[in-house]
Scaffold this active site. Structure first.
Site, PDB file in Angstrom:
ATOM      1  N   TYR A  53     -17.833 -63.486   6.611  1.00  0.00           N
ATOM      2  CA  TYR A  53     -17.832 -62.252   5.818  1.00  0.00           C
ATOM      3  C   TYR A  53     -18.374 -61.042   6.844  1.00  0.00           C
ATOM      4  O   TYR A  53     -19.089 -61.071   7.534  1.00  0.00           O
ATOM      5  CB  TYR A  53     -19.195 -62.401   4.821  1.00  0.00           C
ATOM      6  CG  TYR A  53     -18.987 -63.772   4.045  1.00  0.00           C
ATOM      7  CD1 TYR A  53     -17.318 -63.434   3.741  1.00  0.00           C
ATOM      8  CD2 TYR A  53     -20.236 -64.023   3.194  1.00  0.00           C
ATOM      9  CE1 TYR A  53     -16.853 -64.710   2.563  1.00  0.00           C
ATOM     10  CE2 TYR A  53     -19.093 -65.564   2.209  1.00  0.00           C
ATOM     11  CZ  TYR A  53     -18.229 -65.436   2.040  1.00  0.00           C
ATOM     12  OH  TYR A  53     -18.080 -66.789   0.858  1.00  0.00           O
ATOM     13  N   SER A 238     -16.641 -67.955  -7.072  1.00  0.00           N
ATOM     14  CA  SER A 238     -15.500 -66.293  -7.564  1.00  0.00           C
ATOM     15  C   SER A 238     -15.137 -66.815  -8.985  1.00  0.00           C
ATOM     16  O   SER A 238     -13.975 -67.099  -9.884  1.00  0.00           O
ATOM     17  CB  SER A 238     -14.336 -66.788  -7.434  1.00  0.00           C
ATOM     18  OG  SER A 238     -13.190 -65.868  -7.836  1.00  0.00           O
ATOM     19  N   LEU A 240     -14.892 -65.054 -12.117  1.00  0.00           N
ATOM     20  CA  LEU A 240     -14.998 -63.565 -12.528  1.00  0.00           C
ATOM     21  C   LEU A 240     -13.386 -63.828 -11.641  1.00  0.00           C
ATOM     22  O   LEU A 240     -12.786 -62.592 -12.504  1.00  0.00           O
ATOM     23  CB  LEU A 240     -15.521 -62.320 -12.378  1.00  0.00           C
ATOM     24  CG  LEU A 240     -17.433 -62.643 -13.258  1.00  0.00           C
ATOM     25  CD1 LEU A 240     -17.681 -61.539 -12.597  1.00  0.00           C
ATOM     26  CD2 LEU A 240     -16.945 -63.290 -14.453  1.00  0.00           C
ATOM     27  N   GLY A 243     -12.930 -60.760 -10.338  1.00  0.00           N
ATOM     28  CA  GLY A 243     -12.996 -59.764 -11.161  1.00  0.00           C
ATOM     29  C   GLY A 243     -12.449 -59.572 -11.855  1.00  0.00           C
ATOM     30  O   GLY A 243     -13.019 -58.597 -13.254  1.00  0.00           O
ATOM     31  N   LEU A 245     -11.471 -61.402 -14.858  1.00  0.00           N
ATOM     32  CA  LEU A 245     -12.513 -62.344 -16.010  1.00  0.00           C
ATOM     33  C   LEU A 245     -13.346 -60.292 -16.462  1.00  0.00           C
ATOM     34  O   LEU A 245     -13.907 -61.203 -17.406  1.00  0.00           O
ATOM     35  CB  LEU A 245     -13.192 -63.545 -15.635  1.00  0.00           C
ATOM     36  CG  LEU A 245     -12.240 -64.730 -16.495  1.00  0.00           C
ATOM     37  CD1 LEU A 245     -12.460 -65.375 -14.991  1.00  0.00           C
ATOM     38  CD2 LEU A 245     -11.409 -64.522 -17.303  1.00  0.00           C
ATOM     39  N   GLY A 247     -12.059 -57.965 -17.433  1.00  0.00           N
ATOM     40  CA  GLY A 247     -11.525 -57.501 -17.575  1.00  0.00           C
ATOM     41  C   GLY A 247     -10.907 -55.659 -17.299  1.00  0.00           C
ATOM     42  O   GLY A 247      -9.762 -54.991 -17.879  1.00  0.00           O
ATOM     43  N   LYS A 248     -11.309 -54.885 -16.358  1.00  0.00           N
ATOM     44  CA  LYS A 248     -11.291 -53.782 -16.005  1.00  0.00           C
ATOM     45  C   LYS A 248      -9.661 -53.953 -14.717  1.00  0.00           C
ATOM     46  O   LYS A 248     -10.085 -52.546 -14.299  1.00  0.00           O
ATOM     47  CB  LYS A 248     -12.679 -54.163 -14.899  1.00  0.00           C
ATOM     48  CG  LYS A 248     -12.415 -54.218 -13.573  1.00  0.00           C
ATOM     49  CD  LYS A 248     -13.611 -54.270 -12.040  1.00  0.00           C
ATOM     50  CE  LYS A 248     -13.666 -55.367 -10.968  1.00  0.00           C
ATOM     51  NZ  LYS A 248     -15.162 -55.076 -10.229  1.00  0.00           N
TER      52      LYS A 248
END
Length: 350
Positions: A53, A238, A240, A243, A245, A247-248
């Site tokens: 990372y 993860s 989401l 990201g 999930l 909805g964005k």
């Protein structure tokens, strides 16, 4: 904040694990300081990072996230004993990390020392293998035809795995790491390490972290059952779906500064028609129950039997607060039933 035993260790970890991979690209030192301070104030004691990372991975960002965490630890040494810090050694494939070579005993010894230096700590609580030396069915390689298993040398990999175990024990005996774990691995990987550890009286894995969420639940039930009965902590990453999930990204939206606007993170394999349809359904369920779509996804993940701690990540403080609040929620039976209906309609949308 609720806590769980980390597998067969004596460590108690918060049900929320603070992920850090955006620190060094999307977030700077000040942002990370804010996130760490807030998370600790909410009872979070578990932080996950990796030598690879920040992401997207590059030669310029290699090790940056560990350095950011290390900078915070250098300024708050009194907090170290109350924290569980996990990091990972990168596997093969990245030319700027040990020439892209696979994980070896020599690599583990060198990588542990480098991580300790960047993190400004004398020990790592959980040292993880970021991905196995063999190709594993993760990152959209879980479909028939994507990878093969019959052309893999079982004995070669067992030899490599035994070498890895011996190096991990060496680091544990030296007090540099307390426990070790897996990431992006399979039942065969888990059980082979368990067999080798038993045969050679070497340390067993304490945890495994794999992608697991409402759009990617393939580890249920087989890997999670394996973990429960072998007393290995299961740590979803993860939760989401990158990201999605939240909805964005519905309808092709790409909010400015979001992960999917970055090179190598622009939806990748997750942005499919089925994933969009399933996400839209989850968004509607969340609205019906007066919570955000992210909170629905995180609360669902937390209630799955066998999940020990869920690794969350955020680029803003508002996202972090929203996400942590999800772990105070109990989804009602009707919400779980509605979620199950969508899961059955879209069991594996990417």
């Amino acid at each position: 904040m609720k806590y769980s035993h980390l597998g067969h260790s004596n460590l108690e970890v918060s049900r929320v694990c603070l992920g850090s991979m955006t620190w060094g690209v999307q977030n700077n030192q000040h942002d990370a300081d804010e996130q760490i301070n807030y998370a600790l104030a909410q009872g979070v004691n578990f932080i996950d990072t990796a030598e690879m990372y920040a992401v997207p991975p590059s030669p310029d960002t290699y090790g940056k996230t560990e350095e950011i965490i290390g900078d915070w630890l250098r300024r708050h040494p009194e907090k170290r004993q109350d924290m569980v810090i996990a990091t990972k050694i990168a596997g093969s494939g990245l030319a700027w990390i040990r020439g892209g070579a696979p994980i070896t005993a020599e690599a583990i010894i060198a990588a542990v020392d480098a991580s300790l230096k960047r993190l400004h700590t004398d020990y790592i609580d959980v040292y993880q293998l970021h991905w196995p030396n063999r190709t594993s069915p993760h990152f959209s390689k879980h479909w028939p035809g994507m990878i093969t298993f019959s052309d893999v040398s079982t004995e070669q990999h067992k030899t490599e795995m035994l070498e890895i175990l011996n190096a991990l024990k060496q680091c544990m005996d030296a007090g540099k790491i307390r426990h070790w774990g897996l990431s992006n691995d399979t039942p065969w990987g888990i059980n082979t390490y368990l067999q080798l550890a038993h045969q050679h009286q070497l340390p067993r894995p304490v945890s495994i972290q794999n992608e697991f969420n409402l759009l990617h639940a393939k580890d249920w039930p087989y890997i999670i059952e394996n973990c429960v009965h072998e007393d290995i902590a299961y740590l979803p990453w993860s939760p989401l779906a990158g990201g999605a999930l939240s909805g964005k990204y519905l309808g092709g939206a790409r909010p400015e500064g979001s992960r999917w606007t970055l090179i190598q993170r622009n939806g990748l394999f997750r942005d499919t028609q089925f994933a969009q349809e399933a996400t839209a359904a989850y968004v509607e369920i969340a609205k019906e129950h007066n919570i955000t779509a992210s909170q629905l996804a995180l609360a669902w993940c937390d209630q799955v039997d066998g999940v020990t701690s869920t690794i969350i990540g955020a680029t803003t403080m508002s996202q972090l607060k929203e996400n942590i609040k999800a772990f105070d929620l109990t989804l009602p039976p009707e919400a779980l039933a509605e979620i199950d209906t969508v899961l059955k309609a879209y069991p594996l949308p990417y």
